[in-house]
Write an enzyme that holds these catalytic residues in place. Structure first.
Site, PDB file in Angstrom:
ATOM      1  N   ALA A  81      31.910 -92.013 -28.893  1.00  0.00           N
ATOM      2  CA  ALA A  81      30.642 -92.016 -27.432  1.00  0.00           C
ATOM      3  C   ALA A  81      29.377 -91.160 -27.810  1.00  0.00           C
ATOM      4  CB  ALA A  81      31.558 -90.743 -26.174  1.00  0.00           C
ATOM      5  N   HIS A  84      25.947 -92.014 -28.538  1.00  0.00           N
ATOM      6  CA  HIS A  84      24.624 -92.084 -26.967  1.00  0.00           C
ATOM      7  C   HIS A  84      24.582 -91.074 -26.761  1.00  0.00           C
ATOM      8  CE1 HIS A  84      27.040 -96.050 -27.816  1.00  0.00           C
ATOM      9  NE2 HIS A  84      28.521 -95.687 -26.743  1.00  0.00           N
ATOM     10  N   ASP A  91      21.123 -84.816 -36.009  1.00  0.00           N
ATOM     11  CA  ASP A  91      20.672 -83.618 -36.225  1.00  0.00           C
ATOM     12  C   ASP A  91      21.649 -82.870 -37.699  1.00  0.00           C
ATOM     13  OD1 ASP A  91      18.423 -83.760 -34.901  1.00  0.00           O
ATOM     14  OD2 ASP A  91      18.629 -81.445 -33.596  1.00  0.00           O
ATOM     15  N   LEU A 105      34.014-100.723 -33.195  1.00  0.00           N
ATOM     16  CA  LEU A 105      34.644-101.600 -33.032  1.00  0.00           C
ATOM     17  C   LEU A 105      33.771-103.160 -32.448  1.00  0.00           C
ATOM     18  CD1 LEU A 105      36.965 -98.985 -32.854  1.00  0.00           C
ATOM     19  CD2 LEU A 105      37.469-100.701 -34.663  1.00  0.00           C
ATOM     20  N   ARG A 111      28.331-104.287 -23.773  1.00  0.00           N
ATOM     21  CA  ARG A 111      28.756-103.127 -22.604  1.00  0.00           C
ATOM     22  C   ARG A 111      27.731-102.760 -21.925  1.00  0.00           C
ATOM     23  NH1 ARG A 111      32.924 -99.519 -25.895  1.00  0.00           N
ATOM     24  NH2 ARG A 111      33.802 -99.268 -23.605  1.00  0.00           N
ATOM     25  N   ARG A 115      25.963 -97.553 -23.179  1.00  0.00           N
ATOM     26  CA  ARG A 115      26.373 -97.730 -24.717  1.00  0.00           C
ATOM     27  C   ARG A 115      24.500 -97.983 -25.562  1.00  0.00           C
ATOM     28  NH1 ARG A 115      31.498 -96.392 -24.260  1.00  0.00           N
ATOM     29  NH2 ARG A 115      32.815 -96.796 -22.282  1.00  0.00           N
TER      30      ARG A 115
HETATM   31  C1  DQA Z   1      33.293 -97.599 -30.287  1.00  0.00           C
HETATM   32  C2  DQA Z   1      31.676 -97.917 -29.028  1.00  0.00           C
HETATM   33  C3  DQA Z   1      31.830 -96.839 -27.776  1.00  0.00           C
HETATM   34  O1  DQA Z   1      31.329 -96.818 -27.564  1.00  0.00           O
HETATM   35  C4  DQA Z   1      32.837 -95.796 -27.529  1.00  0.00           C
HETATM   36  O2  DQA Z   1      32.676 -94.333 -27.275  1.00  0.00           O
HETATM   37  C5  DQA Z   1      33.998 -95.397 -28.196  1.00  0.00           C
HETATM   38  C6  DQA Z   1      33.723 -96.594 -29.871  1.00  0.00           C
HETATM   39  C7  DQA Z   1      33.001 -98.597 -30.612  1.00  0.00           C
HETATM   40  O3  DQA Z   1      33.027 -98.151 -31.865  1.00  0.00           O
HETATM   41  O4  DQA Z   1      32.807 -99.433 -29.734  1.00  0.00           O
HETATM   42  O5  DQA Z   1      35.116 -94.702 -28.201  1.00  0.00           O
HETATM   43  O6  DQA Z   1      32.433 -96.257 -31.021  1.00  0.00           O
END
Ligand code: DQA
Length: 151
Positions: A81, A84, A91, A105, A111, A115
């Site tokens: 997360a 985003h 930084d 993943l 999505r 995101r």
């Molecule tokens: C994630 C995609 C992100 O948007 C999400 O908050 C995750 C996993 C992924 O691996 O697909 O926690 O980074």
């Protein structure tokens, strides 16, 4: 100059410790430990040593990037997360100045709109998103090729 054995740091952000039980229809069955042990195996093939972290805390991730990440040849970064939202992680990565591949993943562009934007992609070597746990393995191969051009 890059050493013979590559050191690769693997950063895993919030809730990735829940892989294997979290929204399996999206993230799959594999747990983080399983993914990291597959990466370790691939590391043997690629002559790379993996050092991994998972944290649910932004400041801990920033600390890890400066204390550990900055000393690696390259990084795989799934900031989850924080991808985003986190100017602090961005930084810290800029300060570390270590090349990194951003991995996800899921396909973040397929999505929810929030995101679709990553604070990390424009400073990454590249992005691998949408291949489940294979994103980590593909990202690792891409990072090793980047660090050993022409090898
Ligand atoms: C994630 C995609 C992100 O948007 C999400 O908050 C995750 C996993 C992924 O691996 O697909 O926690 O980074």
């Amino acid at each position: 100059m890059t050493a013979d054995v590559l050191s690769v740091g693997v950063l895993n952000g919030p809730n990735l410790d829940l892989l294997g039980s979290r929204e399996k229809e999206l993230y799959g069955e594999a747990g983080l430990e399983g993914i990291l042990s597959e990466l370790d195996e691939l590391g043997k093939e690629l002559d790379a040593r993996i050092t991994a972290v998972q944290s649910n805390h932004e400041g801990e991730l920033a600390d890890w990037i400066r204390d550990v990440g900055a000393r690696q040849d390259g990084l795989l970064v799934n900031a989850a997360a924080y991808t985003h939202t986190s100017v602090a992680v961005r930084d810290a990565l800029l300060a570390a100045g270590v090349p990194f591949v951003e991995v996800h993943l899921t396909n973040i562009w397929a999505r929810e709109p929030f995101r679709h934007h990553s604070l990390l992609s424009d400073i990454a070597v590249g992005v691998v998103s949408g291949f489940g746990s294979d994103s980590y393995l593909l990202g690792m191969r891409a990072l090793a090729s980047h660090l050993r051009p022409g090898a």
